[in-house]
Scaffold this active site. Structure first.
Site, PDB file in Angstrom:
ATOM      1  N   ASP A 158       0.848  -1.190   0.000  1.00 17.55           N
ATOM      2  CA  ASP A 158       0.000   0.000   0.000  1.00 17.55           C
ATOM      3  C   ASP A 158       0.890   1.249   0.000  1.00 17.55           C
ATOM      4  O   ASP A 158       1.793   1.373   0.831  1.00 17.55           O
ATOM      5  CB  ASP A 158      -0.863  -0.053   1.273  1.00 17.55           C
ATOM      6  CG  ASP A 158      -1.948   0.988   1.297  1.00 17.55           C
ATOM      7  OD1 ASP A 158      -2.448   1.355   0.228  1.00 17.55           O
ATOM      8  OD2 ASP A 158      -2.310   1.416   2.415  1.00 17.55           O
ATOM      9  N   ASP A 208       2.706   4.949  -5.510  1.00 14.64           N
ATOM     10  CA  ASP A 208       2.044   6.226  -5.234  1.00 14.64           C
ATOM     11  C   ASP A 208       3.000   7.360  -5.577  1.00 14.64           C
ATOM     12  O   ASP A 208       3.781   7.816  -4.738  1.00 14.64           O
ATOM     13  CB  ASP A 208       1.619   6.291  -3.765  1.00 14.64           C
ATOM     14  CG  ASP A 208       0.921   7.610  -3.445  1.00 14.64           C
ATOM     15  OD1 ASP A 208       0.848   8.481  -4.338  1.00 14.64           O
ATOM     16  OD2 ASP A 208       0.465   7.776  -2.298  1.00 14.64           O
ATOM     17  N   GLU A 220      -1.836   6.154  -8.629  1.00 13.20           N
ATOM     18  CA  GLU A 220      -2.790   7.168  -8.134  1.00 13.20           C
ATOM     19  C   GLU A 220      -2.664   8.478  -8.900  1.00 13.20           C
ATOM     20  O   GLU A 220      -1.573   8.941  -9.186  1.00 13.20           O
ATOM     21  CB  GLU A 220      -2.516   7.406  -6.638  1.00 13.20           C
ATOM     22  CG  GLU A 220      -3.372   8.505  -6.028  1.00 13.20           C
ATOM     23  CD  GLU A 220      -3.136   8.655  -4.519  1.00 13.20           C
ATOM     24  OE1 GLU A 220      -2.904   7.637  -3.832  1.00 13.20           O
ATOM     25  OE2 GLU A 220      -3.175   9.794  -4.037  1.00 13.20           O
ATOM     26  N   HIS A 247      -7.354  10.042   4.188  1.00 16.25           N
ATOM     27  CA  HIS A 247      -6.888   9.055   5.167  1.00 16.25           C
ATOM     28  C   HIS A 247      -7.133   9.523   6.604  1.00 16.25           C
ATOM     29  O   HIS A 247      -7.186  10.722   6.867  1.00 16.25           O
ATOM     30  CB  HIS A 247      -5.391   8.799   4.984  1.00 16.25           C
ATOM     31  CG  HIS A 247      -5.058   8.130   3.681  1.00 16.25           C
ATOM     32  ND1 HIS A 247      -4.455   8.782   2.635  1.00 16.25           N
ATOM     33  CD2 HIS A 247      -5.280   6.867   3.254  1.00 16.25           C
ATOM     34  CE1 HIS A 247      -4.299   7.946   1.627  1.00 16.25           C
ATOM     35  NE2 HIS A 247      -4.794   6.772   1.967  1.00 16.25           N
ATOM     36  N   GLY A 248      -7.254   8.563   7.503  1.00 13.23           N
ATOM     37  CA  GLY A 248      -7.368   8.887   8.917  1.00 13.23           C
ATOM     38  C   GLY A 248      -8.808   8.911   9.411  1.00 13.23           C
ATOM     39  O   GLY A 248      -9.740   8.582   8.674  1.00 13.23           O
ATOM     40  N   HIS A 283      -9.302   5.088  -1.852  1.00 12.44           N
ATOM     41  CA  HIS A 283      -8.506   5.117  -0.607  1.00 12.44           C
ATOM     42  C   HIS A 283      -9.242   5.954   0.429  1.00 12.44           C
ATOM     43  O   HIS A 283     -10.215   6.646   0.114  1.00 12.44           O
ATOM     44  CB  HIS A 283      -7.136   5.760  -0.872  1.00 12.44           C
ATOM     45  CG  HIS A 283      -6.159   4.836  -1.496  1.00 12.44           C
ATOM     46  ND1 HIS A 283      -5.045   4.371  -0.846  1.00 12.44           N
ATOM     47  CD2 HIS A 283      -6.153   4.256  -2.717  1.00 12.44           C
ATOM     48  CE1 HIS A 283      -4.382   3.560  -1.643  1.00 12.44           C
ATOM     49  NE2 HIS A 283      -5.029   3.464  -2.797  1.00 12.44           N
ATOM     50  N   GLY A 284      -8.742   5.925   1.647  1.00 10.25           N
ATOM     51  CA  GLY A 284      -9.310   6.784   2.688  1.00 10.25           C
ATOM     52  C   GLY A 284     -10.797   6.562   2.870  1.00 10.25           C
ATOM     53  O   GLY A 284     -11.558   7.496   3.084  1.00 10.25           O
ATOM     54  N   SER A 291     -12.528   4.550   5.109  1.00  6.31           N
ATOM     55  CA  SER A 291     -13.093   4.037   6.355  1.00  6.31           C
ATOM     56  C   SER A 291     -14.389   4.772   6.693  1.00  6.31           C
ATOM     57  O   SER A 291     -14.506   5.984   6.466  1.00  6.31           O
ATOM     58  CB  SER A 291     -12.087   4.205   7.507  1.00  6.31           C
ATOM     59  OG  SER A 291     -11.178   3.123   7.543  1.00  6.31           O
TER      60      SER A 291
END
Ligand code: G3H
Ligand code: 13P
Ligand code: ZN
Length: 315
Positions: A87, A109, A139, A184-185, A216-217, A219
């Site tokens: 990743d 990336d 990306e 992200h986060g 991505h990111g 969650s």
């Protein structure tokens, strides 16, 4: 292919099936034996393909030999459709290193570089990977990150649909991560009304029909996990993720890989914190790590079933 020795597969067939039947493959980050077992067990329990994702820092944390010994210890069969993916590889060397130790998929990336430099580096990785049967993700655009609740307004650079055809044609990559408003986060949005840029996703999916697109990111930051952490000594009250209905919408529009790291981190932390506060006299790591592992497992089962829609896809 080296990764076949571990019973791993690359992502090509799993993406083709996901696109044909409009579901997504969950790419779950892991960083130790507990999180690896949790995600793999969830995939086995749900009869789902899955991508085991390792960041550069997680690889450094586990070490090459320990990681690949744990993968060997899973005794995977190719019928299980499990890929091992690097990743956010940030250099040619990082990607080739992962390929040379047995990864079946890598992400280069180079999104922080110029468009031309991103093409050149991604194409170089794809050439090396493809002669070894490994799939490559790259990306375009910037998926930024928020380490804490005070940086949620940081700059977003969405993927420009005008760039994607040339990028894919010139790099020969197998999948493309796009920026449509995720980050992200655990601190992704200030308000519940913020929407992903489905207009951009729609345009990209139109330009690249049936090409694997990656989020991505992604969650969802389940409220119950945030609450459990905060009620047991934690302080992450402003955490807010991508609503699950928006993730499902993105899948219906062409996203076939969804990356999840923060949700697993939260689940593990919630499990450990709960066990520690309910059992203040305990000091057996197997007890609290076991609760952390179960929480990651339960969360992965829930997301495989209700977000990815990838349960019972193995034939
Ligand atoms: O997308 C990034 C992942 O969340 C990895 O984060 O470098 O802290 O393992 P990490
Ligand atoms: P989250 O921080 O939303 O879990 O994103 C993980 C990710 O994109 C890993 O590459
Ligand atoms: Zn990511």
């Amino acid at each position: 292919m080296l990764y076949e020795k571990f019973g791993l597969v690359n992502t090509r067939d799993m993406f083709a099936d996901a696109i044909a039947h409009r579901y997504a493959i969950g790419a779950f980050n892991f960083y130790n034996m507990e999180t690896l077992i949790a995600v793999t067990s969830a995939a086995r329990e749900t009869n789902s393909p899955v991508i085991l994702a390792v960041s550069e820092s997680a690889l450094q944390y586990m070490g090459d030999d320990m990681l690949m010994s744990m993968i060997a210890g899973l005794r995977l069969s190719p019928n299980e459709q499990i890929a091992l993916h690097l990743d956010h590889g940030h250099s040619f060397e990082s990607c080739t290193h992962a390929i040379d130790i047995g990864f079946s998929s890598v992400m280069i990336d180079a999104s922080a570089l110029s468009f031309r430099e991103n093409i050149a580096l991604s194409a170089r990785v794809a050439k090396y990977a493809h002669t070894r049967g490994v799939a490559v993700e790259a990306e375009l655009g910037a998926i930024d990150g928020h380490e804490d609740e005070n940086t949620t307004s940081s700059r977003k650079v969405f993927t420009d649909p005008n760039d994607v055809y040339e990028f894919v044609a010139q790099t020969n990559i197998d999948s493309l991560a796009i920026a449509i408003g995720t980050s992200h986060g655990a601190y992704k949005r200030r308000s519940d009304s913020e929407q992903l840029r489905f207009d951009i996703l729609g345009e990209i999916a139109h330009i690249l029909p049936r090409f694997p697109l990656v989020l991505h990111g992604a969650s969802s930051i389940p409220e119950i996990l945030v609450k459990t952490i905060n009620q047991n000594g934690g302080d992450i009250s402003a955490a807010r993720g991508i609503p699950t209905d928006q993730l499902r919408q993105a899948v219906l529009m062409g996203i076939c890989k969804i990356n999840v790291d923060s949700d697993s981190r939260l689940a593990f932390t919630a499990g450990v914190r709960l066990e520690m506060s309910e059992n203040p006299c305990g000091f057996n790591p197997r007890e609290y790590l076991g609760l952390g592992t179960s929480a990651v497992y339960e969360n992965a089962i829930d997301e495989i079933t209700n977000i990815m829609n990838s349960a019972n896809r193995l034939h």
